[in-house]
Design an enzyme around this catalytic site. Structure first.
Site: not given
Length: 600
Positions: A299, A303, A517, A560, A581
């Site tokens: 992780e 990042d 993530s 979109d 949405d």
């Protein structure tokens, strides 16, 4: 709470009613936490770090300032508050300070035993559990998680003296049984183990994105790189500044360490100009920085590599925050808590300057976080927004489910003792003062199936979402998922970005990884580039961006996403559709269009 000896003495000697300070009133009670089993009483001499939150009586005024400086249509847009201005607005009433001081003194605590936040709205004390039980009229037990084996100290209720009750918003760790986790759905090791550059199949040509001037290398449909994201989100050719004060912040929890050597391999692979550059590490609450290759965190590496890779040469800071189970009953030392957000916030809010963009890829099921805790932490995020920081959090990796990427093992039951089936939003993604990021996949983009989305059960729909969400809900057939979600709740997510097939380097090897993530540092990178452009023109940072995102002239700058859905809880979840949405929000960013709006 009186000890037995004092209680007996009071019965013998005192015939008048007990003093008002000894009358306790329930402050918080939760059902027995799901998936946790109570073991035994916690040792009375175990040291517990108690945080006491005092009411922020002018928070409504802070919120007003936040929305005014974040609204592009307001004359105060961009006039962020200073640290001192924020602290004046969140300071507790002097009466609250006096009452709390008297209460703490009555239990033998004086000023040297207290740690106060700069605004004095938090007081931290380190006390034996025996004293904590007396102060809170409760019993602490050790609890074990039946799946993961974590053991923590907690209680399902606590009380406060009646004269103290109104002057305390919450006390933690008490009823906090959440398990914050990294938002990662997949981790796949690739066949090549060397640091060779990505091979692009030039014969495959390029993919043109319908309705835009953007085209993307076809290889990006199988492997996402920094170059892919810059092409897809129309950021090719923009040069960020390394000296205009812009900084990208990345949070790390749960012993996730960002590895320097992995970053160099990643740079050599994807951002050659950045080779031999790095980032700053800041340690919080016992956080570590273990640079052993075996301790590299997937992780943390993801990042840092993509966040900094997209924004190079923007300086970056990685906060390594400690604090997690397990509880060690034979160690009479400060208790190890599982409240990373408060530890991080306590540190960052003390700083005179904070990064303009902050990316966090950790979360937990909203319902496992005490509501009082979630509300107070959310209010702390608002302080950073008012000071000019954009906070981005992943929306989750379980669709409308509980964050578990495996639909077969999702736990979609309300945690209120009723066992009702409910969709499970995540926190902090549900906080209205942060920007929540969902996920897409493929080129052209469609919603990735694990993209977390839905509606908060804690936070009402903020005003900036009113039009967009009302239009979405009006488009749903009558009775859609009746009773499974809160139609008046804050909608999740706000936006989205690519969330799968990211090529990173982990422990010296290239791997493919995915999750919101991945989407979160990607979107944070785009925002950081926009901040760089603004700062270079003498403009303030974007700060809290949601009022901008939901404004008419900004939401048209997104790609979109109208294909896909986010299944979970035994359902197909929500559908991606035109406009906002609860799968991909307004969609993915077009940096070029956004740049023309925010830094003309």
């Amino acid at each position: 709470m009186f000890t037995l000896a004092l209680l007996v003495a009071s019965i013998v000697v005192v015939v008048s009613p007990l003093p008002s300070a000894s009358v306790y009133k329930l402050k918080e009670r939760i059902p027995n936490p799901r998936d946790w089993v109570q073991l035994h009483r916690a040792p009375v001499d175990y040291i517990l770090p108690l945080r006491i939150a005092l009411p922020q009586i002018k928070f409504g005024e802070l919120e007003r300032h936040l929305y005014e400086v974040s609204n592009p249509g307001h004359q105060r847009y961009g006039a962020h508050l200073s640290k001192e201005e924020v602290e004046r607005l969140i300071a507790p009433h002097p009466e609250s300070l006096a009452v709390i001081n008297k209460w703490l003194t009555s239990h033998g605590l004086d000023e040297k035993d207290l740690q106060r936040s700069p605004a004095q709205d938090w007081v931290t004390i380190h006390v034996p559990i025996g004293l904590a039980e007396e102060m809170l009229d409760t019993k602490f037990h050790t609890w074990k998680h039946v799946v993961h084996g974590d053991v923590v100290v907690g209680t399902t209720s606590y009380s406060l003296p009646e004269d103290v009750h109104a002057h305390v918003e919450l006390v933690q760790p008490t009823t906090y049984f959440a398990r914050p986790r990294a938002l990662r759905t997949t981790l796949r090791f690739t066949e090549d183990t060397a640091s060779a550059a990505v091979n692009k199949d030039t014969s495959a040509g390029r993919i043109t994105i319908p309705g835009s001037e953007v085209s993307v290398d076809a290889s990006c449909n199988t492997t996402i790189t920094v170059a892919c994201l810059k092409e897809l989100y129309n950021a090719v050719g923009f040069g960020a500044s390394s000296h205009n004060g812009n900084i990208l912040g990345i949070t790390g929890y749960l012993e996730q360490f960002a590895n320097f050597e992995d970053l160099q391999l990643f740079y050599a692979d994807q951002v050659p100009a950045a080779v031999n550059t790095s980032f700053t590490v800041s340690l919080i609450n016992g956080g570590g920085n273990n640079q052993s290759s075996t301790e590299a965190g997937a992780e943390a590496d993801l990042d840092v590599q993509f966040g900094l890779g997209l924004t190079f040469p923007t300086p970056g800071i990685f906060w390594s925050t400690g604090g997690r189970p397990p509880f060690t009953p034979d160690a009479i030392t400060t208790g190890d808590t599982n409240e990373p957000y408060l530890d991080w916030l306590s540190f960052v809010l003390r700083q005179d300057n904070v990064p303009q963009t902050i990316s966090t890829s950790y979360a937990d099921d909203e319902q496992t976080v005490p509501e009082s805790y979630a509300r107070r932490v959310c209010a702390e995020f608002a302080q950073l927004g008012a000071r000019g920081s954009t906070l981005l959090f992943g929306s989750g990796d379980g669709g409308v489910g509980d964050g578990n990427p495996d639909p077969a093992t999702q736990n979609c039951f309300a945690n209120d003792g009723t066992n009702r089936t409910r969709f499970i939003p995540l926190f902090p993604a549900s906080c209205p003062f942060i920007t929540s990021v969902g996920g897409t996949v493929n080129i052209p983009e469609v919603a990735v199936s694990f993209s977390g989305g839905g509606f908060s059960n804690y936070f009402q729909r903020p005003s900036y979402q009113e039009v967009a969400i009302s239009e979405y809900l009006d488009s749903l057939p009558d009775g859609t998922y009746e009773g499974l979600f809160n139609r008046s709740g804050r909608g999740i997510p706000d936006v989205a970005a690519q969330a799968d097939r990211f090529r990173i380097f982990l422990s010296g090897r290239p791997v493919s990884i995915g999750g919101t993530s991945a989407a979160t540092p990607t979107f944070a990178g785009i925002i950081s580039l926009l901040n760089s452009a603004r700062l270079s023109k003498g403009l303030p940072s974007l700060g809290f961006i949601n009022p901008l995102l939901y404004s008419d002239h900004a939401n048209t700058t997104f790609n979109d996403i109208t294909v896909g859905n986010n299944p979970g809880c035994g359902t197909k979840g929500f559908n991606a559709t035109a406009g906002w949405d609860p799968v991909t929000g307004f969609g993915t960013p077009n940096f070029g269009k956004l740049l023309r709006i925010v830094a003309p």
